[in-house]
Design an enzyme around this catalytic site. Structure first.
Site, PDB file in Angstrom:
ATOM      1  CE  LYS A  43      -1.119   0.424   4.877  1.00 53.36           C
ATOM      2  NZ  LYS A  43      -1.921   0.100   6.020  1.00 53.36           N
ATOM      3  CE  LYS A  98      -4.784  -3.748   4.037  1.00 53.07           C
ATOM      4  NZ  LYS A  98      -3.548  -3.226   4.102  1.00 53.07           N
TER       5      LYS A  98
END
Length: 247
Positions: A43, A98
């Site tokens: 991320k 996610k």
């Protein structure tokens, strides 16, 4: 369980937690895997709590782990919509994808099913602690995630200003979240400006994994590079917890 990697997370028990380390590129992924991360999470730390990296970078991160750890990555709500973004990230080879799960999304079973269909059995919903502090964590929302085909749910913090997860939600709420995930058959994760010192207390609540970024970076700044010594320290703390629980 995670379909690859040396430290599978089982759903049939309350496992000692594994270590998730968020990384921004292949170099950090290699470092995290080498220093003991069980899950390498892709991320962008410069883009809030759920910043998505380019798919090419995610692919490079998967390659850099070389099977030494499970992998996950954030999917953002891009131009084609969330299902398209989820499918693209899943195609990069990660074990789990996610997504941000707002209270409104948790209440929309149809939308959850469409998103989950883009990566069956590989979706993890990220709930924000600030939302949970305001409106609670609806057990029916977690049950809907499971029924829709999600694999897991985790808590993280929206604000990255130093307030840790435990500063926003009390242990009883966190324990209830973990228990509700387990009863629904979901992997559970806890994250949010965690420090190595949080391992013992949060690990006792029984999540499948604990997620770190800023607490393992130089000067505790999530925008700076990972500190190899801090990653090793976190991995050692979790190994010690697992040995203690196994004794």
């Amino acid at each position: 369980m995670f379909p690859s990697g040396p430290s599978p997370i089982r759903l049939d028990a309350a496992p000692p937690p594994r270590l998730l380390v968020s990384v921004r590129d292949a170099l950090e992924a290699d470092l995290a895997a080498a220093r003991g991360a069980d899950i390498v999470d892709a991320k962008d730390p410069d883009d809030g709590p759920l910043g998505a990296l380019p798919v090419g970078t995610v692919s490079a991160i998967v390659s850099a782990t070389a099977g030494r750890a499970a992998t996950s990555a954030v999917a953002g709500d891009g131009e084609g919509g969330l299902p398209v973004s989820v499918a693209a990230v899943a195609a990069a080879g990660v074990d789990y994808v996610k997504i941000a799960a707002s209270p409104a999304l948790l209440a929309d079973a149809g939308a959850l099913r469409r998103i989950a269909a883009a990566a069956p059995g590989r979706l993890v919903a990220v709930l924000l602690a600030e939302d949970a502090a305001e409106s609670g964590i609806p057990p029916e929302g977690l049950a809907t995630l499971a029924a829709s085909g999600f694999a897991g749910a985790m808590l993280d913090t929206r604000g990255k200003t130093g307030r840790r997860l435990g500063d926003i939600l009390d242990p009883a709420t966190l324990r209830g979240f973990v228990a509700a995930c387990r009863s629904s058959g979901l992997i559970s994760g806890l994250a949010g400006s965690l420090r190595v010192g949080d391992v013992t207390g949060l690990g006792a609540l029984g999540p499948a994994y604990l997620g770190f970024r800023g607490g393992l970076c130089r000067d505790g700044d999530r925008r700076r590079a990972l500190d190899p010594a801090r990653v090793s320290e976190a991995a050692a703390a979790l190994r010690a917890l697992r040995r203690r629980d196994a004794a």
